[in-house]
Design a protein around this motif. Structure first.
Motif, PDB file in Angstrom:
ATOM      1  N   LEU A 172       0.853  -1.181   0.000  1.00 58.95           N
ATOM      2  CA  LEU A 172       0.000   0.000   0.000  1.00 58.95           C
ATOM      3  C   LEU A 172       0.892   1.234   0.000  1.00 58.95           C
ATOM      4  CD1 LEU A 172      -0.216   1.355   3.137  1.00 58.95           C
ATOM      5  CD2 LEU A 172      -1.497  -0.726   3.476  1.00 58.95           C
ATOM      6  N   TRP A 173       0.307   2.349  -0.376  1.00 56.63           N
ATOM      7  CA  TRP A 173       1.048   3.622  -0.403  1.00 56.63           C
ATOM      8  C   TRP A 173       0.135   4.716   0.122  1.00 56.63           C
ATOM      9  CZ3 TRP A 173      -0.670   0.880  -4.515  1.00 56.63           C
ATOM     10  CH2 TRP A 173      -1.555   1.518  -5.388  1.00 56.63           C
ATOM     11  N   LEU A 174       0.776   5.729   0.659  1.00 56.31           N
ATOM     12  CA  LEU A 174       0.032   6.820   1.261  1.00 56.31           C
ATOM     13  C   LEU A 174      -0.036   7.990   0.294  1.00 56.31           C
ATOM     14  CD1 LEU A 174       1.622   6.787   4.833  1.00 56.31           C
ATOM     15  CD2 LEU A 174      -0.457   5.653   4.061  1.00 56.31           C
ATOM     16  N   THR A 175      -1.179   8.631   0.261  1.00 53.82           N
ATOM     17  CA  THR A 175      -1.339   9.797  -0.610  1.00 53.82           C
ATOM     18  C   THR A 175      -1.458  11.092   0.202  1.00 53.82           C
ATOM     19  OG1 THR A 175      -3.730   9.462  -0.661  1.00 53.82           O
ATOM     20  CG2 THR A 175      -2.436   8.485  -2.454  1.00 53.82           C
ATOM     21  N   LYS A 176      -1.854  10.970   1.464  1.00 63.39           N
ATOM     22  CA  LYS A 176      -2.019  12.177   2.271  1.00 63.39           C
ATOM     23  C   LYS A 176      -1.822  11.821   3.738  1.00 63.39           C
ATOM     24  CE  LYS A 176      -5.383  15.675   3.615  1.00 63.39           C
ATOM     25  NZ  LYS A 176      -6.768  16.087   3.557  1.00 63.39           N
ATOM     26  N   LEU A 222      -5.024  10.101   7.708  1.00 58.76           N
ATOM     27  CA  LEU A 222      -4.159   9.438   6.742  1.00 58.76           C
ATOM     28  C   LEU A 222      -5.011   8.893   5.597  1.00 58.76           C
ATOM     29  CD1 LEU A 222      -1.042   8.057   7.423  1.00 58.76           C
ATOM     30  CD2 LEU A 222      -2.473   6.130   6.909  1.00 58.76           C
ATOM     31  N   GLU A 223      -4.591   9.157   4.393  1.00 61.85           N
ATOM     32  CA  GLU A 223      -5.280   8.617   3.216  1.00 61.85           C
ATOM     33  C   GLU A 223      -4.251   7.877   2.371  1.00 61.85           C
ATOM     34  OE1 GLU A 223      -7.411  11.588   1.017  1.00 61.85           O
ATOM     35  OE2 GLU A 223      -8.490  12.298   2.779  1.00 61.85           O
ATOM     36  N   GLY A 224      -4.734   6.803   1.688  1.00 67.70           N
ATOM     37  CA  GLY A 224      -3.825   6.037   0.844  1.00 67.70           C
ATOM     38  C   GLY A 224      -4.575   5.052  -0.034  1.00 67.70           C
ATOM     39  N   ARG A 225      -3.796   4.224  -0.693  1.00 68.42           N
ATOM     40  CA  ARG A 225      -4.342   3.197  -1.586  1.00 68.42           C
ATOM     41  C   ARG A 225      -3.613   1.887  -1.308  1.00 68.42           C
ATOM     42  NH1 ARG A 225      -4.407   7.944  -4.240  1.00 68.42           N
ATOM     43  NH2 ARG A 225      -6.316   8.533  -5.305  1.00 68.42           N
ATOM     44  N   PHE A 273      -8.445   4.197   1.007  1.00 68.94           N
ATOM     45  CA  PHE A 273      -8.834   4.159   2.419  1.00 68.94           C
ATOM     46  C   PHE A 273      -8.489   5.488   3.103  1.00 68.94           C
ATOM     47  CE2 PHE A 273      -4.500   2.666   2.211  1.00 68.94           C
ATOM     48  CZ  PHE A 273      -3.881   3.254   3.297  1.00 68.94           C
ATOM     49  N   ARG A 274      -9.152   5.675   4.229  1.00 72.30           N
ATOM     50  CA  ARG A 274      -8.892   6.862   5.048  1.00 72.30           C
ATOM     51  C   ARG A 274      -8.944   6.429   6.505  1.00 72.30           C
ATOM     52  NH1 ARG A 274     -12.631  11.945   5.894  1.00 72.30           N
ATOM     53  NH2 ARG A 274     -14.095  10.252   5.686  1.00 72.30           N
ATOM     54  N   LEU A 275      -7.869   6.747   7.252  1.00 70.04           N
ATOM     55  CA  LEU A 275      -7.759   6.409   8.681  1.00 70.04           C
ATOM     56  C   LEU A 275      -7.662   7.682   9.518  1.00 70.04           C
ATOM     57  CD1 LEU A 275      -5.044   3.608   8.537  1.00 70.04           C
ATOM     58  CD2 LEU A 275      -7.323   3.319   9.423  1.00 70.04           C
ATOM     59  N   MET A 276      -8.229   7.626  10.692  1.00 71.83           N
ATOM     60  CA  MET A 276      -8.100   8.707  11.664  1.00 71.83           C
ATOM     61  C   MET A 276      -7.573   8.088  12.954  1.00 71.83           C
ATOM     62  SD  MET A 276      -9.453  11.618  10.369  1.00 71.83           S
ATOM     63  CE  MET A 276      -9.942  12.579  11.756  1.00 71.83           C
ATOM     64  N   PHE A 277      -6.594   8.720  13.582  1.00 66.93           N
ATOM     65  CA  PHE A 277      -6.086   8.257  14.884  1.00 66.93           C
ATOM     66  C   PHE A 277      -5.431   9.423  15.597  1.00 66.93           C
ATOM     67  CE2 PHE A 277      -3.183   7.093  11.497  1.00 66.93           C
ATOM     68  CZ  PHE A 277      -1.952   7.554  11.907  1.00 66.93           C
ATOM     69  N   ARG A 278      -5.033   9.148  16.848  1.00 63.18           N
ATOM     70  CA  ARG A 278      -4.463  10.200  17.691  1.00 63.18           C
ATOM     71  C   ARG A 278      -3.142   9.730  18.272  1.00 63.18           C
ATOM     72  NH1 ARG A 278      -8.167  13.955  19.905  1.00 63.18           N
ATOM     73  NH2 ARG A 278      -7.089  13.832  21.891  1.00 63.18           N
ATOM     74  N   LEU A 279      -2.332  10.689  18.682  1.00 62.84           N
ATOM     75  CA  LEU A 279      -1.072  10.370  19.366  1.00 62.84           C
ATOM     76  C   LEU A 279      -1.370  10.071  20.835  1.00 62.84           C
ATOM     77  CD1 LEU A 279       1.223  13.220  18.042  1.00 62.84           C
ATOM     78  CD2 LEU A 279       1.275  10.852  17.366  1.00 62.84           C
ATOM     79  N   LYS A 280      -0.642   9.128  21.403  1.00 62.33           N
ATOM     80  CA  LYS A 280      -0.801   8.840  22.834  1.00 62.33           C
ATOM     81  C   LYS A 280      -0.093   9.922  23.636  1.00 62.33           C
ATOM     82  CE  LYS A 280      -1.396   3.917  23.181  1.00 62.33           C
ATOM     83  NZ  LYS A 280      -0.850   2.650  23.650  1.00 62.33           N
ATOM     84  N   GLY A 281      -0.632  10.189  24.793  1.00 58.01           N
ATOM     85  CA  GLY A 281       0.039  11.111  25.716  1.00 58.01           C
ATOM     86  C   GLY A 281      -0.508  12.414  25.631  1.00 58.01           C
TER      87      GLY A 281
END
Length: 184
Positions: free
Chosen positions: A118-122, A132-135, A176-184
């Motif tokens: 897979l590769w990331l586009t954004k 994060l967005e990618g294919r 695909f599009r993912l959303m996440f957060r940094l810990k801490g």
């Protein structure tokens, strides 16, 4: 009538003293005047000496004041430079922290991608939220990528927002599009 001459005339006669000796009085007056003039001259000389001493003291104090003003100016310049350097250091620290954040994010994301196709586009980062967005060639690669991100101790709240099939250059891919957060 009998005449008695009470005035002494003759060899045994005493001369009559004048009541006041003018020369002695003039000499006494000149002496008192001379002593007064000498006293005034001495007092004037003492005052002149005191004035001169006070003027020298004043000049010394003015020199000290000028030196102290120069030192105060140097201290103020130093404090301004110190404040400027502290501001610069604070800005550098902020830039250093903001620089290491994205670097670590990219490092952990790239480690999670390695075995997959897979590769990331954004990649967007706002505060501690990351989008994060990618294919990918398969949907399993997208799921495995999300699981790899969950295994890191750097991210939390990983959420697959979207995964849809598309065709690019006659190749079936999954966007695909993912959303996440940094810990801490």
């Amino acid at each position: 009538m009998i005449r008695i001459n009470l005035l002494s005339v003759g060899p045994k006669a005493k001369k009559a003293k004048p009541q006041y000796d003018v020369r002695a009085q003039v000499l006494l007056g000149v002496g008192v005047l001379a002593i007064t003039v000498a006293g005034c001259w001495w007092y004037s000389a003492a005052l002149d000496s005191e004035i001169e001493t006070l003027q020298e003291e004043k000049q010394t104090k003015e020199k000290q004041i000028a030196q102290l003003k120069e030192q105060v100016k140097q201290v103020q310049d130093f404090e301004q430079k110190k404040k400027l350097l502290e501001d610069k250091n604070r800005i550098i620290d902020q830039l250093e922290q903001s620089r290491t954040g994205p670097v670590k994010v990219l490092d952990h994301v790239s480690q999670s991608i390695e075995p997959l196709k897979l590769w990331l586009t954004k990649l967007g980062m706002a505060g501690d939220s990351i989008e994060l967005e990618g294919r990918a060639l398969t949907n399993d690669d997208v799921v495995e990528f999300a699981n790899n991100l969950r295994r890191t101790e750097y991210f939390t709240g990983i959420n697959l927002q979207e995964s849809k099939a598309a065709v690019e250059n006659k190749i079936n891919v999954y966007q695909f599009r993912l959303m996440f957060r940094l810990k801490g």
